[in-house]
Design an enzyme around this catalytic site. Structure first.
Site, PDB file in Angstrom:
ATOM      1  N   GLY A  40       0.781  -1.247   0.000  1.00 28.26           N
ATOM      2  CA  GLY A  40       0.000   0.000   0.000  1.00 28.26           C
ATOM      3  C   GLY A  40       0.805   1.285   0.000  1.00 28.26           C
ATOM      4  CG  ASP A  99      -8.023  -0.051  10.053  1.00 27.20           C
ATOM      5  OD1 ASP A  99      -8.859   0.758  10.494  1.00 27.20           O
ATOM      6  OD2 ASP A  99      -8.343  -1.183   9.647  1.00 27.20           O
ATOM      7  CE  LYS A 127     -10.022   3.016   7.457  1.00 32.75           C
ATOM      8  NZ  LYS A 127     -10.665   1.744   7.065  1.00 32.75           N
ATOM      9  CG  PHE A 148     -12.501  -0.267   2.735  1.00 32.18           C
ATOM     10  CD1 PHE A 148     -11.781  -0.954   3.697  1.00 32.18           C
ATOM     11  CD2 PHE A 148     -12.134  -0.408   1.398  1.00 32.18           C
ATOM     12  CE1 PHE A 148     -10.719  -1.786   3.344  1.00 32.18           C
ATOM     13  CE2 PHE A 148     -11.081  -1.234   1.031  1.00 32.18           C
ATOM     14  CZ  PHE A 148     -10.379  -1.918   2.009  1.00 32.18           C
ATOM     15  CB  VAL A 149      -9.993   5.218   1.873  1.00 32.70           C
ATOM     16  CG1 VAL A 149     -10.963   6.191   2.538  1.00 32.70           C
ATOM     17  CG2 VAL A 149      -8.914   4.795   2.868  1.00 32.70           C
TER      18      VAL A 149
HETATM   19  P1  IMP Z   1      -3.763  -2.081  10.783  1.00 37.53           P
HETATM   20  O1  IMP Z   1      -2.741  -3.121  11.078  1.00 37.53           O
HETATM   21  O2  IMP Z   1      -5.143  -2.500  11.198  1.00 37.53           O
HETATM   22  O3  IMP Z   1      -3.427  -0.693  11.262  1.00 37.53           O
HETATM   23  O4  IMP Z   1      -3.936  -2.058   9.227  1.00 37.53           O
HETATM   24  C1  IMP Z   1      -3.118  -1.431   8.401  1.00 37.53           C
HETATM   25  C2  IMP Z   1      -3.235  -2.045   7.026  1.00 37.53           C
HETATM   26  O5  IMP Z   1      -4.592  -2.400   6.693  1.00 37.53           O
HETATM   27  C3  IMP Z   1      -2.814  -1.018   6.010  1.00 37.53           C
HETATM   28  O6  IMP Z   1      -1.466  -1.172   5.709  1.00 37.53           O
HETATM   29  C4  IMP Z   1      -3.717  -1.309   4.840  1.00 37.53           C
HETATM   30  O7  IMP Z   1      -3.066  -2.212   3.979  1.00 37.53           O
HETATM   31  C5  IMP Z   1      -4.932  -1.990   5.393  1.00 37.53           C
HETATM   32  N1  IMP Z   1      -6.108  -1.066   5.479  1.00 37.53           N
HETATM   33  C6  IMP Z   1      -6.674  -0.570   6.583  1.00 37.53           C
HETATM   34  N2  IMP Z   1      -7.716   0.223   6.291  1.00 37.53           N
HETATM   35  C7  IMP Z   1      -7.812   0.246   4.945  1.00 37.53           C
HETATM   36  C8  IMP Z   1      -8.692   0.921   4.017  1.00 37.53           C
HETATM   37  O8  IMP Z   1      -9.607   1.688   4.357  1.00 37.53           O
HETATM   38  N3  IMP Z   1      -8.460   0.683   2.698  1.00 37.53           N
HETATM   39  C9  IMP Z   1      -7.461  -0.139   2.255  1.00 37.53           C
HETATM   40  N4  IMP Z   1      -6.613  -0.760   3.082  1.00 37.53           N
HETATM   41  C10 IMP Z   1      -6.786  -0.583   4.423  1.00 37.53           C
HETATM   42 MG    MG Z   2      -0.953  -2.340   3.717  1.00 39.31          MG
END
Ligand code: IMP
Ligand code: MG
Length: 181
Positions: A40, A99, A127, A148-149
């Site tokens: 990403g 996230d 987020k 969700f983006v």
């Molecule tokens: P975390 O470990 O929950 O903080 O998630 C982070 C990862 O989840 C990011 O590197 C993204 O790849 C994915 N992610 C979280 N939210 C979104 C979203 O809204 N769109 C697309 N990917 C997301």
């Molecule tokens: Mg990612």
């Protein structure tokens, strides 16, 4: 287009330029390595480093925990096959979005045990109302609502990464095969 623009191209460009200048100021004269989290952060990495006008290295790690539009029940898999040697480097970990915080928190620990001089974090997006693991990013591009983006590197089922803006998938698109008309 099934995506509604949330952060247009020019706003992304301006903010990333500001962040790059800030990073350059704070890391001038230091052995900076930016470690970007694939897939990403590919696009923000490419744009950010062109605004950092002090010498630095880049490295990559791959982390995934996401299946479609939900994190529920997923496990975090970190692949460090490409990871650079960070011993005695000042590392700035870069991810597309904060996230739950699980990915970045785990990666901070991984980098720290590999002998980095310091580890800080940068995210393009944060987020609201989703964070489970307490972690304050040192650099943050934009705070966004809990939607969700996609776009600018972010995907839904590995699609939409190429969009030059950050957008929200319109009602009814999630749960549907992304290429449906
Ligand atoms: P975390 O470990 O929950 O903080 O998630 C982070 C990862 O989840 C990011 O590197 C993204 O790849 C994915 N992610 C979280 N939210 C979104 C979203 O809204 N769109 C697309 N990917 C997301
Ligand atoms: Mg990612």
């Amino acid at each position: 287009m099934p995506v509604e623009v949330l952060i247009p191209e020019d706003a992304l460009r301006a903010r990333i330029h500001e962040l790059g200048a800030e990073v350059a100021r704070e890391y001038a004269g230091k052995p900076l390595t930016i470690v970007a989290v694939l897939t990403g952060s590919l696009i923000v990495l490419a744009d950010l480093i062109r605004s950092i006008d002090v010498p630095h290295r880049i490295g990559l790690v791959h982390a995934s925990s996401y299946r479609g539009a939900t994190t529920t029940g997923s496990t975090l898999v970190i692949n460090e096959a490409l990871a650079p040697d960070v011993a005695d480097r000042d590392v700035l970990l870069l991810d597309d979005i904060l996230d739950t915080g699980r990915t970045l928190a785990a990666l901070v620990d991984h980098i720290a045990v590999r002998g980095a001089r310091s580890v800080r974090t940068a995210v393009l997006l944060r987020k609201l109302g989703r964070q489970i693991v307490p972690l304050e990013p040192d650099y943050c591009g934009f705070t966004i609502p809990d939607a969700f983006v996609v776009g600018y590197g972010l995907d839904y089922d590995d699609d939409y990464r190429h969009l030059p803006y950050v957008g929200v998938l319109k009602e009814g698109m999630i749960g549907r095969p992304p290429r449906d008309p």
